[in-house]
Scaffold this motif. Structure first.
Motif, mmCIF file in Angstrom:
data_model
loop_
_atom_site.group_PDB
_atom_site.id
_atom_site.type_symbol
_atom_site.label_atom_id
_atom_site.label_comp_id
_atom_site.label_asym_id
_atom_site.label_seq_id
_atom_site.Cartn_x
_atom_site.Cartn_y
_atom_site.Cartn_z
ATOM 1 N N SER A 83 0.849 -1.195 0.000
ATOM 2 C CA SER A 83 0.000 0.000 0.000
ATOM 3 C C SER A 83 0.883 1.243 0.000
ATOM 4 O O SER A 83 1.649 1.459 0.939
ATOM 5 C CB SER A 83 -0.913 0.015 1.235
ATOM 6 O OG SER A 83 -1.453 1.300 1.444
ATOM 7 N N TRP A 86 0.302 3.492 3.013
ATOM 8 C CA TRP A 86 0.947 2.935 4.213
ATOM 9 C C TRP A 86 2.426 3.326 4.243
ATOM 10 O O TRP A 86 2.938 3.797 5.259
ATOM 11 C CB TRP A 86 0.778 1.424 4.197
ATOM 12 C CG TRP A 86 1.306 0.662 5.370
ATOM 13 C CD1 TRP A 86 0.620 0.325 6.501
ATOM 14 C CD2 TRP A 86 2.624 0.118 5.534
ATOM 15 N NE1 TRP A 86 1.427 -0.404 7.347
ATOM 16 C CE2 TRP A 86 2.660 -0.547 6.788
ATOM 17 C CE3 TRP A 86 3.773 0.117 4.741
ATOM 18 C CZ2 TRP A 86 3.801 -1.196 7.262
ATOM 19 C CZ3 TRP A 86 4.915 -0.523 5.206
ATOM 20 C CH2 TRP A 86 4.924 -1.175 6.453
ATOM 21 N N LEU A 113 -5.862 0.982 6.974
ATOM 22 C CA LEU A 113 -5.943 0.790 5.526
ATOM 23 C C LEU A 113 -7.398 0.859 5.055
ATOM 24 O O LEU A 113 -8.278 0.219 5.630
ATOM 25 C CB LEU A 113 -5.362 -0.568 5.128
ATOM 26 C CG LEU A 113 -3.846 -0.756 5.262
ATOM 27 C CD1 LEU A 113 -3.463 -2.172 4.836
ATOM 28 C CD2 LEU A 113 -3.078 0.274 4.442
ATOM 29 N N ASP A 117 -6.808 0.678 -0.283
ATOM 30 C CA ASP A 117 -5.441 0.443 0.175
ATOM 31 C C ASP A 117 -5.177 -1.054 0.319
ATOM 32 O O ASP A 117 -4.127 -1.565 -0.095
ATOM 33 C CB ASP A 117 -5.183 1.108 1.530
ATOM 34 C CG ASP A 117 -5.225 2.620 1.474
ATOM 35 O OD1 ASP A 117 -4.903 3.188 0.411
ATOM 36 O OD2 ASP A 117 -5.587 3.239 2.495
ATOM 37 N N GLU A 120 -4.899 -2.750 -3.021
ATOM 38 C CA GLU A 120 -3.583 -2.479 -3.596
ATOM 39 C C GLU A 120 -2.516 -3.371 -2.973
ATOM 40 O O GLU A 120 -1.670 -3.940 -3.678
ATOM 41 C CB GLU A 120 -3.225 -1.010 -3.386
ATOM 42 C CG GLU A 120 -1.864 -0.598 -3.940
ATOM 43 C CD GLU A 120 -1.506 0.840 -3.609
ATOM 44 O OE1 GLU A 120 -0.779 1.454 -4.402
ATOM 45 O OE2 GLU A 120 -1.961 1.352 -2.553
ATOM 46 N N ALA A 121 -2.547 -3.503 -1.651
ATOM 47 C CA ALA A 121 -1.551 -4.317 -0.961
ATOM 48 C C ALA A 121 -1.688 -5.792 -1.310
ATOM 49 O O ALA A 121 -0.687 -6.492 -1.518
ATOM 50 C CB ALA A 121 -1.683 -4.115 0.550
#
Length: 221
Positions: A83, A86, A113, A117, A120-121
């Motif tokens: 992320s 992050w 998150l 997010d 994405e991670a």
């Protein structure tokens, strides 16, 4: 999407390349850095054992992370969690007075998150090296076949890669542990499983971050 299990990164060796090597300015630009926090000596019983303590009172690994070029720090953090928000959050809040405070900040950022997010991670985890699937333990072919089938079923149901933290799990038990976790979590509803995946991702990120800092300490010796 490839069938993969995301694992925490292995502990770095003393010969591992420091991801921040060459990116630490001799004299950090004070205009571009947050005000320095009062240095505090990391307790010897803290999470990074054997860390080299610099003259500043900080473990050498943490000092290097605090002083690293912003872009290098961000990229190193993205290797811990995919992320970008992050990574930016942790990079911009440097310097950290202790390793424990860095890990606490990382944990808080993980809890914060957003849906996008986390998406994405999780997408970033699908491109990570997957050592478990490369294991060739005697008599494990049937287990590997079952693992691949479970991965396919998981990704078809939830639309993202399966992630699980195996910190402190003996290597010979990893395959069985992943299979058990996969089969159990296939019974979750999508919202429940997304929360579970987020917690596993948080644990993985903290493990990677702890070793990231520890690798810097080794490189500084």
């Amino acid at each position: 999407m490839a069938n993969r299990t995301s694992l925490q990164a292995p502990s770095p060796s003393s010969t591992e390349e420091d991801p921040l090597t060459g990116d630490i300015p001799a004299q950090p630009n004070q205009d571009s850095m947050p005000p320095a926090a009062a240095p505090a000596t990391e307790p010897t019983s803290g999470p990074v054992t054997g860390a080299v303590v610099a003259a500043s009172g900080l473990p050498s690994g943490l000092r290097r992370f605090n002083e690293a070029d912003f872009g290098a720090a961000e990229e190193a953090l993205l290797a811990c969690c995919g992320s970008r928000r992050w990574a930016l959050r942790l990079a911009v809040h440097r310097p950290y007075p202790t390793v424990s405070s860095l890990l606490a900040a990382a944990s808080e950022a993980s809890y914060d998150l957003s849906f996008s997010d986390l998406t994405e991670a999780l997408a970033d985890e699908s491109s990570m090296p997957q050592p478990l699937l490369g294991m060739r333990a005697p008599g494990s072919q049937a287990a590997h076949t079952a693992l691949q089938a479970a991965h396919a079923a998981y990704e078809a149901r939830f639309g993202h890669v399966f992630v699980v933290s195996l910190d402190d799990c003996p290597a010979e038990e990893m395959l069985d542990q992943v299979l058990v976790s996969l089969r159990a979590r296939l019974g979750n509803d999508p919202d429940e499983e997304r929360s579970t995946a987020a917690e596993e991702l948080r644990r993985i990120a903290l493990h990677r971050l702890e070793h990231l800092v520890a690798s810097h300490a080794s490189a500084a010796t």
